[in-house]
Design a protein around this motif. Structure first.
Motif, PDB file in Angstrom:
ATOM      1  N   ILE A  93      23.895  43.942  97.975  1.00  0.00           N
ATOM      2  CA  ILE A  93      23.192  43.832  97.247  1.00  0.00           C
ATOM      3  C   ILE A  93      22.496  43.001  96.630  1.00  0.00           C
ATOM      4  CG2 ILE A  93      24.424  43.182  94.996  1.00  0.00           C
ATOM      5  CD1 ILE A  93      23.445  45.165  93.384  1.00  0.00           C
ATOM      6  N   GLY A  94      22.954  42.128  97.209  1.00  0.00           N
ATOM      7  CA  GLY A  94      22.088  40.378  97.881  1.00  0.00           C
ATOM      8  C   GLY A  94      21.125  40.432  98.360  1.00  0.00           C
ATOM      9  N   VAL A  95      21.050  41.433  99.540  1.00  0.00           N
ATOM     10  CA  VAL A  95      20.437  41.765 100.661  1.00  0.00           C
ATOM     11  C   VAL A  95      19.319  42.023 100.346  1.00  0.00           C
ATOM     12  CG1 VAL A  95      19.625  42.926 102.589  1.00  0.00           C
ATOM     13  CG2 VAL A  95      21.496  41.472 102.255  1.00  0.00           C
ATOM     14  N   HIS A  96      19.566  43.677  99.257  1.00  0.00           N
ATOM     15  CA  HIS A  96      18.587  44.598  98.574  1.00  0.00           C
ATOM     16  C   HIS A  96      17.933  43.983  97.426  1.00  0.00           C
ATOM     17  CE1 HIS A  96      19.551  47.866 101.661  1.00  0.00           C
ATOM     18  NE2 HIS A  96      20.567  47.250 101.578  1.00  0.00           N
ATOM     19  N   PHE A  97      18.534  43.587  96.749  1.00  0.00           N
ATOM     20  CA  PHE A  97      17.735  43.002  95.412  1.00  0.00           C
ATOM     21  C   PHE A  97      17.958  41.365  95.642  1.00  0.00           C
ATOM     22  CE2 PHE A  97      19.459  47.553  94.959  1.00  0.00           C
ATOM     23  CZ  PHE A  97      18.793  48.061  95.304  1.00  0.00           C
ATOM     24  N   PRO A  98      18.043  40.865  95.939  1.00  0.00           N
ATOM     25  CA  PRO A  98      17.504  39.373  96.544  1.00  0.00           C
ATOM     26  C   PRO A  98      17.253  38.329  95.061  1.00  0.00           C
ATOM     27  CG  PRO A  98      16.026  39.824  97.665  1.00  0.00           C
ATOM     28  CD  PRO A  98      16.541  40.879  97.015  1.00  0.00           C
ATOM     29  N   PRO A  99      18.535  37.790  94.308  1.00  0.00           N
ATOM     30  CA  PRO A  99      18.057  37.588  93.114  1.00  0.00           C
ATOM     31  C   PRO A  99      17.265  36.105  93.187  1.00  0.00           C
ATOM     32  CG  PRO A  99      19.978  35.910  94.197  1.00  0.00           C
ATOM     33  CD  PRO A  99      19.508  38.180  94.693  1.00  0.00           C
ATOM     34  N   SER A 100      16.515  35.414  94.423  1.00  0.00           N
ATOM     35  CA  SER A 100      15.208  34.488  94.163  1.00  0.00           C
ATOM     36  C   SER A 100      13.546  35.531  94.085  1.00  0.00           C
ATOM     37  CB  SER A 100      15.005  34.413  95.776  1.00  0.00           C
ATOM     38  OG  SER A 100      15.254  35.709  96.832  1.00  0.00           O
ATOM     39  N   ASP A 101      13.866  36.765  94.116  1.00  0.00           N
ATOM     40  CA  ASP A 101      12.911  37.798  93.973  1.00  0.00           C
ATOM     41  C   ASP A 101      12.479  37.851  92.534  1.00  0.00           C
ATOM     42  OD1 ASP A 101      10.729  40.239  93.793  1.00  0.00           O
ATOM     43  OD2 ASP A 101      12.110  40.572  95.403  1.00  0.00           O
ATOM     44  N   PRO A 102      11.534  36.899  92.188  1.00  0.00           N
ATOM     45  CA  PRO A 102      11.312  37.633  90.066  1.00  0.00           C
ATOM     46  C   PRO A 102      11.501  38.933  89.561  1.00  0.00           C
ATOM     47  CG  PRO A 102       9.538  36.338  91.399  1.00  0.00           C
ATOM     48  CD  PRO A 102      10.910  36.711  92.308  1.00  0.00           C
ATOM     49  N   GLN A 103      10.795  39.931  89.966  1.00  0.00           N
ATOM     50  CA  GLN A 103      11.048  41.287  90.243  1.00  0.00           C
ATOM     51  C   GLN A 103      12.527  41.864  89.692  1.00  0.00           C
ATOM     52  OE1 GLN A 103      10.191  44.468  92.859  1.00  0.00           O
ATOM     53  NE2 GLN A 103      10.520  43.487  94.312  1.00  0.00           N
ATOM     54  N   TRP A 104      13.129  41.524  89.630  1.00  0.00           N
ATOM     55  CA  TRP A 104      14.669  41.330  89.188  1.00  0.00           C
ATOM     56  C   TRP A 104      15.617  40.788  87.964  1.00  0.00           C
ATOM     57  CZ3 TRP A 104      14.394  45.756  91.469  1.00  0.00           C
ATOM     58  CH2 TRP A 104      13.551  46.276  92.766  1.00  0.00           C
ATOM     59  N   LYS A 105      14.694  40.138  88.104  1.00  0.00           N
ATOM     60  CA  LYS A 105      14.991  39.111  86.768  1.00  0.00           C
ATOM     61  C   LYS A 105      14.572  40.247  85.282  1.00  0.00           C
ATOM     62  CE  LYS A 105      15.699  35.320  84.221  1.00  0.00           C
ATOM     63  NZ  LYS A 105      16.712  34.458  84.523  1.00  0.00           N
ATOM     64  N   GLY A 106      15.991  40.009  85.120  1.00  0.00           N
ATOM     65  CA  GLY A 106      16.497  41.269  83.960  1.00  0.00           C
ATOM     66  C   GLY A 106      16.631  42.376  84.069  1.00  0.00           C
ATOM     67  N   ALA A 107      16.347  42.924  85.572  1.00  0.00           N
ATOM     68  CA  ALA A 107      17.005  43.915  85.484  1.00  0.00           C
ATOM     69  C   ALA A 107      17.367  44.849  85.111  1.00  0.00           C
ATOM     70  CB  ALA A 107      16.755  44.413  87.066  1.00  0.00           C
ATOM     71  N   ASP A 108      17.898  46.506  85.028  1.00  0.00           N
ATOM     72  CA  ASP A 108      18.582  47.337  84.656  1.00  0.00           C
ATOM     73  C   ASP A 108      18.820  47.411  86.134  1.00  0.00           C
ATOM     74  OD1 ASP A 108      20.446  49.855  84.049  1.00  0.00           O
ATOM     75  OD2 ASP A 108      18.714  50.195  82.766  1.00  0.00           O
ATOM     76  N   SER A 109      20.429  47.251  86.076  1.00  0.00           N
ATOM     77  CA  SER A 109      21.721  47.106  86.924  1.00  0.00           C
ATOM     78  C   SER A 109      21.171  48.795  87.692  1.00  0.00           C
ATOM     79  CB  SER A 109      22.798  47.020  87.117  1.00  0.00           C
ATOM     80  OG  SER A 109      22.715  46.133  87.513  1.00  0.00           O
ATOM     81  N   ARG A 110      21.259  49.885  86.387  1.00  0.00           N
ATOM     82  CA  ARG A 110      20.927  51.331  86.814  1.00  0.00           C
ATOM     83  C   ARG A 110      20.072  51.210  88.075  1.00  0.00           C
ATOM     84  NH1 ARG A 110      21.495  53.327  80.731  1.00  0.00           N
ATOM     85  NH2 ARG A 110      19.458  52.181  81.101  1.00  0.00           N
ATOM     86  N   ARG A 111      19.133  50.797  88.193  1.00  0.00           N
ATOM     87  CA  ARG A 111      18.162  50.840  89.129  1.00  0.00           C
ATOM     88  C   ARG A 111      18.368  50.602  90.779  1.00  0.00           C
ATOM     89  NH1 ARG A 111      13.450  46.570  87.882  1.00  0.00           N
ATOM     90  NH2 ARG A 111      12.052  48.094  89.642  1.00  0.00           N
ATOM     91  N   PHE A 112      19.573  49.501  90.522  1.00  0.00           N
ATOM     92  CA  PHE A 112      19.617  49.476  92.050  1.00  0.00           C
ATOM     93  C   PHE A 112      20.861  50.133  92.201  1.00  0.00           C
ATOM     94  CE2 PHE A 112      20.404  44.635  90.515  1.00  0.00           C
ATOM     95  CZ  PHE A 112      18.707  44.472  90.224  1.00  0.00           C
ATOM     96  N   LEU A 113      21.572  50.790  91.379  1.00  0.00           N
ATOM     97  CA  LEU A 113      22.760  51.627  91.603  1.00  0.00           C
ATOM     98  C   LEU A 113      21.637  53.123  92.488  1.00  0.00           C
ATOM     99  CD1 LEU A 113      25.378  53.221  91.822  1.00  0.00           C
ATOM    100  CD2 LEU A 113      25.433  53.874  89.647  1.00  0.00           C
TER     101      LEU A 113
END
Length: 160
Positions: free
Chosen positions: A60-80
């Protein structure tokens, strides 16, 4: 690629300030929140890692890196949804999910039916293909001390 693929995932997040946790896309009232870049849904994060592992596409860190501000507070259902779409693009669908939440609190049992329904809906599979369980660590380790939550998940992908 074969007709079936199996993946497993694991995730951990610490407790911090807040009044709820999110598990499997379900908001659960709690005396603490989760410290995370996204919404900190350990269950969905473990499930994403299981899907990505089955596809040999990293974590998951490769696809949604925590260093990328666009994922700040993101709903994890988007990741799924993204992970399920990656599977579909490769000709697979989720056959079934078996997941376990590890922690002393909050109690998951009362929320398990809602979590199962939410995950089944997100993945487009039957309720009978989603298992969500919970366990404690008998007060041992960081989860036993009430410092956070962990989750593990196994997924079976089958040819669509």
């Amino acid at each position: 690629m074969g007709s079936i693929r199996i993946g497993q995932g694991f995730d951990v997040h610490a407790f911090g300030p807040g009044d709820h946790v999110v598990l499997g896309g379900v908001r659960i009232p709690h005396t603490q929140g989760i410290v995370a870049h996204s919404d900190g849904d350990v269950l969905i994060h473990a499930l994403c890692d299981a899907i990505l592992g089955a596809l040999a596409l990293g974590d998951i860190g490769v696809h949604f890196p925590p260093s990328d501000p666009q994922w700040k507070g993101a709903d994890s259902r988007r990741f799924l949804a993204h992970c399920a779409a990656l599977a579909a693009a490769r000709g697979y669908r989720v056959g079934n999910v078996d997941a376990t939440v590890i922690g002393e609190r909050p109690k998951v049992g009362p929320h398990a039916p809602a979590i199962r329904a939410a995950l089944a809906g997100e993945l487009g599979i039957g309720l009978d293909a989603v298992s969500v369980k919970a366990t404690t660590t008998e007060k041992l380790g960081f989860t036993g001390r009430g410092e956070g939550l962990a989750a593990m998940a196994v997924v079976l992908l089958e040819r669509a």
